[in-house]
Write an enzyme that holds these catalytic residues in place. Sequence first.
Site, PDB file in Angstrom:
ATOM      1  N   TYR A  70      49.969 -23.854 -26.023  1.00 36.74           N
ATOM      2  CA  TYR A  70      49.716 -25.083 -26.778  1.00 36.74           C
ATOM      3  C   TYR A  70      48.180 -25.481 -27.023  1.00 36.74           C
ATOM      4  CZ  TYR A  70      54.676 -26.248 -25.359  1.00 36.74           C
ATOM      5  OH  TYR A  70      56.065 -26.229 -25.126  1.00 36.74           O
ATOM      6  N   SER A 168      62.686 -20.795 -20.880  1.00 37.21           N
ATOM      7  CA  SER A 168      62.784 -21.606 -21.941  1.00 37.21           C
ATOM      8  C   SER A 168      63.346 -20.699 -23.059  1.00 37.21           C
ATOM      9  CB  SER A 168      61.263 -22.007 -22.239  1.00 37.21           C
ATOM     10  OG  SER A 168      61.463 -22.390 -23.695  1.00 37.21           O
ATOM     11  N   LYS A 235      62.898 -42.876 -38.754  1.00 39.08           N
ATOM     12  CA  LYS A 235      62.036 -43.294 -39.769  1.00 39.08           C
ATOM     13  C   LYS A 235      62.350 -42.544 -41.074  1.00 39.08           C
ATOM     14  CE  LYS A 235      58.547 -40.996 -37.237  1.00 39.08           C
ATOM     15  NZ  LYS A 235      57.153 -41.229 -36.292  1.00 39.08           N
ATOM     16  N   GLN A 307      54.470 -45.359 -28.765  1.00 35.34           N
ATOM     17  CA  GLN A 307      55.498 -44.678 -28.470  1.00 35.34           C
ATOM     18  C   GLN A 307      56.040 -43.971 -27.353  1.00 35.34           C
ATOM     19  OE1 GLN A 307      55.189 -41.014 -31.391  1.00 35.34           O
ATOM     20  NE2 GLN A 307      54.759 -42.210 -33.138  1.00 35.34           N
ATOM     21  N   GLU A 310      57.422 -47.127 -25.498  1.00 37.59           N
ATOM     22  CA  GLU A 310      58.847 -47.246 -25.848  1.00 37.59           C
ATOM     23  C   GLU A 310      59.930 -46.250 -25.496  1.00 37.59           C
ATOM     24  OE1 GLU A 310      59.196 -47.352 -30.470  1.00 37.59           O
ATOM     25  OE2 GLU A 310      61.385 -46.793 -30.154  1.00 37.59           O
ATOM     26  N   ASN A 311      59.495 -44.911 -25.592  1.00 42.90           N
ATOM     27  CA  ASN A 311      60.163 -43.924 -25.138  1.00 42.90           C
ATOM     28  C   ASN A 311      60.677 -44.213 -23.498  1.00 42.90           C
ATOM     29  OD1 ASN A 311      60.333 -43.202 -27.826  1.00 42.90           O
ATOM     30  ND2 ASN A 311      59.076 -41.376 -27.308  1.00 42.90           N
TER      31      ASN A 311
HETATM   32  N1  LIG Z   1      60.132 -24.658 -24.826  1.00 49.04           N
HETATM   33  C1  LIG Z   1      59.693 -24.601 -26.043  1.00 49.04           C
HETATM   34  O1  LIG Z   1      59.819 -23.690 -26.734  1.00 49.04           O
HETATM   35  C2  LIG Z   1      59.368 -25.967 -26.713  1.00 49.04           C
HETATM   36  C3  LIG Z   1      59.444 -26.078 -28.149  1.00 49.04           C
HETATM   37  C4  LIG Z   1      58.857 -27.514 -28.508  1.00 49.04           C
HETATM   38  C5  LIG Z   1      58.674 -28.549 -27.574  1.00 49.04           C
HETATM   39  N2  LIG Z   1      58.416 -28.489 -26.181  1.00 49.04           N
HETATM   40  C6  LIG Z   1      58.167 -29.302 -25.339  1.00 49.04           C
HETATM   41  O2  LIG Z   1      58.846 -30.585 -25.591  1.00 49.04           O
HETATM   42  C7  LIG Z   1      58.025 -31.372 -25.890  1.00 49.04           C
HETATM   43  C8  LIG Z   1      58.572 -32.608 -26.836  1.00 49.04           C
HETATM   44  O3  LIG Z   1      58.811 -31.752 -28.029  1.00 49.04           O
HETATM   45  P1  LIG Z   1      58.373 -32.748 -29.590  1.00 49.04           P
HETATM   46  O4  LIG Z   1      57.249 -33.168 -29.598  1.00 49.04           O
HETATM   47  O5  LIG Z   1      59.139 -31.888 -30.392  1.00 49.04           O
HETATM   48  O6  LIG Z   1      59.418 -34.120 -29.073  1.00 49.04           O
HETATM   49  P2  LIG Z   1      60.182 -35.175 -30.004  1.00 49.04           P
HETATM   50  O7  LIG Z   1      60.436 -36.177 -29.088  1.00 49.04           O
HETATM   51  O8  LIG Z   1      61.605 -34.397 -30.559  1.00 49.04           O
HETATM   52  O9  LIG Z   1      59.394 -35.375 -31.040  1.00 49.04           O
HETATM   53  C9  LIG Z   1      58.190 -35.933 -30.821  1.00 49.04           C
HETATM   54  C10 LIG Z   1      57.472 -36.724 -31.910  1.00 49.04           C
HETATM   55  O10 LIG Z   1      58.268 -37.765 -32.676  1.00 49.04           O
HETATM   56  C11 LIG Z   1      57.889 -38.934 -33.013  1.00 49.04           C
HETATM   57  N3  LIG Z   1      58.161 -40.106 -32.145  1.00 49.04           N
HETATM   58  C12 LIG Z   1      58.403 -39.782 -30.663  1.00 49.04           C
HETATM   59  N4  LIG Z   1      58.473 -41.058 -30.415  1.00 49.04           N
HETATM   60  C13 LIG Z   1      58.585 -41.897 -31.251  1.00 49.04           C
HETATM   61  C14 LIG Z   1      58.605 -43.366 -31.350  1.00 49.04           C
HETATM   62  N5  LIG Z   1      59.110 -43.936 -30.281  1.00 49.04           N
HETATM   63  N6  LIG Z   1      58.645 -43.792 -32.540  1.00 49.04           N
HETATM   64  C15 LIG Z   1      58.352 -42.942 -33.854  1.00 49.04           C
HETATM   65  N7  LIG Z   1      58.009 -41.999 -33.562  1.00 49.04           N
HETATM   66  C16 LIG Z   1      58.285 -41.272 -32.450  1.00 49.04           C
HETATM   67  C17 LIG Z   1      56.308 -38.472 -32.958  1.00 49.04           C
HETATM   68  O11 LIG Z   1      55.682 -37.818 -34.008  1.00 49.04           O
HETATM   69  P3  LIG Z   1      55.096 -38.444 -35.299  1.00 49.04           P
HETATM   70  O12 LIG Z   1      54.474 -39.888 -34.900  1.00 49.04           O
HETATM   71  O13 LIG Z   1      54.084 -37.653 -35.847  1.00 49.04           O
HETATM   72  O14 LIG Z   1      56.235 -38.747 -35.899  1.00 49.04           O
HETATM   73  C18 LIG Z   1      56.196 -37.225 -31.881  1.00 49.04           C
HETATM   74  O15 LIG Z   1      55.214 -36.575 -31.901  1.00 49.04           O
HETATM   75  C19 LIG Z   1      56.775 -30.982 -26.074  1.00 49.04           C
HETATM   76  O16 LIG Z   1      55.526 -31.550 -26.147  1.00 49.04           O
HETATM   77  C20 LIG Z   1      56.907 -29.600 -25.419  1.00 49.04           C
HETATM   78  O17 LIG Z   1      56.371 -30.118 -24.101  1.00 49.04           O
HETATM   79  C21 LIG Z   1      58.920 -27.114 -25.914  1.00 49.04           C
END
Ligand SMILES: NC(=O)c1ccc[n+]([C@@H]2O[C@H](COP(=O)([O-])OP(=O)(O)OC[C@H]3O[C@@H](n4cnc5c(N)ncnc54)[C@H](OP(=O)(O)O)[C@@H]3O)[C@@H](O)[C@H]2O)c1
Length: 336
Positions: A70, A168, A235, A307, A310-311
């Site tokens: 990362y 993973s 959104k 965010q 909220e989450n």
């Molecule tokens: N093992 C793996 O291969 C793998 C792969 C991916 C992720 N991960 C892990 O999973 C974690 C989460 O993944 P992800 O970042 O893809 O999670 P996600 O929850 O699907 O997406 C997060 C994105 O959604 C938007 N968001 C989140 N909460 C919001 C809210 N309340 N209101 C509006 N927009 C909101 C934000 O982006 P914007 O504001 O830019 O829209 C945020 O960066 C990663 O950080 C990592 O630790 C692991």
Amino acid sequence: MSIDQVSLGNTGLTVSELSLGTWRFGRRLVDGTERYDEEGIVETDEERAYELLDAYAEAGGNFIDTADKYGDGRAEEWIGNWLEGRDRRDFVIATKIYRPRRENDPNARGLNRRHLRNQIDTCLDRLDTDYIDLLYCHRYDDDTPAEEFMRTLNGLVESEKVNYLGISSGKPDAWKIAKANEIARRNGYEPFTVTQPRYSLVDREIDPNYLPMCRDYDLGVVTWSPLAWGFLTGKHQRGDVGHDDSTAIEDSRFAERYLTDENFDALDVLLEVAEEVDATPAQVALAWQLHHPDITAPIIGASTVEQLRENLDASAVSLSDEQFERLSEAKTVSLG
Ligand SMILES: NC(=O)c1ccc[n+]([C@@H]2O[C@H](COP(=O)([O-])OP(=O)(O)OC[C@H]3O[C@@H](n4cnc5c(N)ncnc54)[C@H](OP(=O)(O)O)[C@@H]3O)[C@@H](O)[C@H]2O)c1
């Protein structure tokens, strides 16, 4: 706001039911593609990363998810810096190894013995810690015999550099995880006790085989991208190409994967339930996972403290059995 704790699979560890993800810490996008060592859009910069870590810890969160890859190491480094002012024992730190360390070096990638042994020390240095609570293999490695990596991983646990092992998945490769765990069992090695698959209301590939495998082995299931990169916040609208507040839209894979009619139909069900329970769509999408009997802890990937807060409040959202079922059936995958 206080985050409930859960047991992590069949380990003796207790973790927050919402984990904090750090994939977007220091992550650069250039022309819609993830790149390293180049100028580009940084999704979460260092200052924002510390704000998110502070807000998560203030809310009582203890389960931090990162990976060696990362931000090309920046995420681990920033967590290490941040931990300096804290008591390391208050946190359960999970990191991952697998991705190439040097693009053109086939031995500096995957789960081969040399790479695992070298890379664990890099992770420990960056995180400025003596031990990793949970080490995930970022992906299963088809090019290294499972016997080799399970034995090497067992050595990392015996040397006390790592406490627990996880794996993973990008694809729902349940049989490979079962095979590796059977090799571990036969040889008395430490098995994988936690899995980390992609899972959300609109990412359901793990329903037919992978989740039953996790249930059978009593594995912890820590899910990534639970909001489908922000799609499940509601959104994005049908026919839209994007949204000004979304960085996901800069990633070329987002529209293809998520902005589909089938997903918008599922989103309609989510919006309906959100209105019924007076919560935001993001909170209901996370609450659905918190109510799910097979899921241990979704990983939150917030871009801002607002965010994140909220989450985290998803913990307080109650769903009736009927609402849970309606959400579960909003999009399904068939067996076969
Ligand atoms: N093992 C793996 O291969 C793998 C792969 C991916 C992720 N991960 C892990 O999973 C974690 C989460 O993944 P992800 O970042 O893809 O999670 P996600 O929850 O699907 O997406 C997060 C994105 O959604 C938007 N968001 C989140 N909460 C919001 C809210 N309340 N209101 C509006 N927009 C909101 C934000 O982006 P914007 O504001 O830019 O829209 C945020 O960066 C990663 O950080 C990592 O630790 C692991």
